[in-house]
Enzyme design. Sequence first.
Site, PDB file in Angstrom:
ATOM      1  N   HIS A 171       0.868  -1.177   0.000  1.00 40.36           N
ATOM      2  CA  HIS A 171       0.000   0.000   0.000  1.00 40.36           C
ATOM      3  C   HIS A 171       0.912   1.237   0.000  1.00 40.36           C
ATOM      4  O   HIS A 171       1.578   1.514   0.992  1.00 40.36           O
ATOM      5  CB  HIS A 171      -0.912  -0.024   1.234  1.00 40.36           C
ATOM      6  CG  HIS A 171      -1.818  -1.221   1.242  1.00 40.36           C
ATOM      7  ND1 HIS A 171      -2.143  -1.913   2.385  1.00 40.36           N
ATOM      8  CD2 HIS A 171      -2.449  -1.851   0.226  1.00 40.36           C
ATOM      9  CE1 HIS A 171      -2.948  -2.921   2.062  1.00 40.36           C
ATOM     10  NE2 HIS A 171      -3.141  -2.909   0.767  1.00 40.36           N
ATOM     11  N   GLU A 174       1.651   3.876   2.745  1.00 42.38           N
ATOM     12  CA  GLU A 174       2.171   3.428   4.044  1.00 42.38           C
ATOM     13  C   GLU A 174       3.701   3.476   4.004  1.00 42.38           C
ATOM     14  O   GLU A 174       4.394   2.460   4.063  1.00 42.38           O
ATOM     15  CB  GLU A 174       1.594   2.044   4.357  1.00 42.38           C
ATOM     16  CG  GLU A 174       0.074   2.124   4.465  1.00 42.38           C
ATOM     17  CD  GLU A 174      -0.647   0.772   4.411  1.00 42.38           C
ATOM     18  OE1 GLU A 174       0.007  -0.269   4.572  1.00 42.38           O
ATOM     19  OE2 GLU A 174      -1.874   0.784   4.205  1.00 42.38           O
ATOM     20  N   HIS A 264       3.201  -2.676   6.990  1.00 42.80           N
ATOM     21  CA  HIS A 264       2.080  -1.805   6.649  1.00 42.80           C
ATOM     22  C   HIS A 264       1.999  -0.674   7.670  1.00 42.80           C
ATOM     23  O   HIS A 264       2.799  -0.601   8.614  1.00 42.80           O
ATOM     24  CB  HIS A 264       0.766  -2.598   6.668  1.00 42.80           C
ATOM     25  CG  HIS A 264       0.642  -3.559   5.531  1.00 42.80           C
ATOM     26  ND1 HIS A 264      -0.141  -3.309   4.432  1.00 42.80           N
ATOM     27  CD2 HIS A 264       1.221  -4.764   5.328  1.00 42.80           C
ATOM     28  CE1 HIS A 264      -0.044  -4.325   3.593  1.00 42.80           C
ATOM     29  NE2 HIS A 264       0.771  -5.227   4.107  1.00 42.80           N
ATOM     30  N   GLU A 341       1.752  -3.279  11.503  1.00 40.16           N
ATOM     31  CA  GLU A 341       1.032  -2.031  11.217  1.00 40.16           C
ATOM     32  C   GLU A 341       1.639  -0.927  12.078  1.00 40.16           C
ATOM     33  O   GLU A 341       1.530  -0.957  13.303  1.00 40.16           O
ATOM     34  CB  GLU A 341      -0.459  -2.157  11.548  1.00 40.16           C
ATOM     35  CG  GLU A 341      -1.220  -3.202  10.759  1.00 40.16           C
ATOM     36  CD  GLU A 341      -1.617  -2.755   9.357  1.00 40.16           C
ATOM     37  OE1 GLU A 341      -1.266  -1.618   8.968  1.00 40.16           O
ATOM     38  OE2 GLU A 341      -2.266  -3.560   8.652  1.00 40.16           O
TER      39      GLU A 341
HETATM   40 ZN   LIG Z   1      -1.514  -1.730   4.332  1.00 42.12          ZN
END
Ligand SMILES: [Zn+2]
Length: 386
Positions: A171, A174, A264, A341
């Site tokens: 992504h 990110e 992420h 994350e």
């Molecule tokens: Zn992500």
Amino acid sequence: MIHIDASIPSGRITVLSADNPADIRLEIPTDANSFYRGWYYFRSSGVRGQKCTYRLMNAGGFPDRPGFENPWMDTGPLASYDGIRWFRVPATFDGKVYSFEHQAESDICYYAPFAPYPAERDQKLIASLQGSPLVRVRTLGHSAQGRPIDLLTVGVESSEKKACWVIARQHPSETQGGFFIEGMLERLLDSNDPVARTLLEKATFHIVPNMNPDGSANGFFRTNTLGVDLNREWGAPSLDRSPEVCVVRGAMEQIGVDFCIDCHADPGLSCNFVWPSQNVPTWHAGRASQFDHFERAWAAASPEYGYGEPYPGGVPENADLSMAWNWVGNRFPDSLSVLLEQPYKDTRRAPVPETGWSPQRAARFGATFLNGLHGVVDHLRSQAEA
Ligand SMILES: [Zn+2]
């Protein structure tokens, strides 16, 4: 005269009106061929000493996710005059419009939800690593728009050594993953660091710093240029839709995986969140034990580690195998595959209000990740503890 520009690397914004500094109205564009939106990055010029009010008119409109905070609440954008030092500007959100005021000290100021990591920085990093005899660079293939997908291998490969994968930025917004990898690499290549030296005796690192260079170049939030979310493609990637995943998944099949971390970031978190690929069909108790070694060692090395943070909304009973960490965890039954994350906001533990979560903190966190890996490396590729 104020100019708002998104025609800068990784830039993204639509200007509705910039005639009045007290009422600058902007919109966040969607990714190409997609409904996803969330990343903005722009440059304001002619703003020195001007009190400017910026409004992102379409920030709202997304449903709440159980267990997550609202991404726009309790955080402002990161701002910078030089693209190196980023500081936090306070903002408000009324459920629809995200607003912030700023009186810049320089003619030009940059604003984004987190520090951008443009493609030029990837190329600079890779070029600088060529000076190390420990690093090899291999181009696995190309993105939908023809950009190289590079794999860095650190350390001498041998069947005795554990294959440890680090992938980031499926992504593209990110960018925290890019700074995390920079910090990790700086420590890993420091021959005076005993954790790095020991790890390189036991493991070889396979690192994909940017899984989605097209998304980075175009300033996308979540997809490649075809509008495809790469982290939903791992079950059946195709060269037509998701060449980026195809080539990396192929390299994993070829090399093998003993450990993988997929980097992420999530704007709805105020912590670093790490979780193993729990509940994939091949999940077994030995992996819970591996994860325990890993997270205890990392948490001991860094107060930024979100030890004990629950899975937001509860752990899914049926793991989604189209996601990288779950696909890897299922395909390589004795590996430890984890999802990371990082936050965009500040963390509740050890907060720094001036910057919130920042590129520098992400890099330091990447350096301490090696302690986690050091804590688990001897327990990888073994089901004995099940
Ligand atoms: Zn992500």
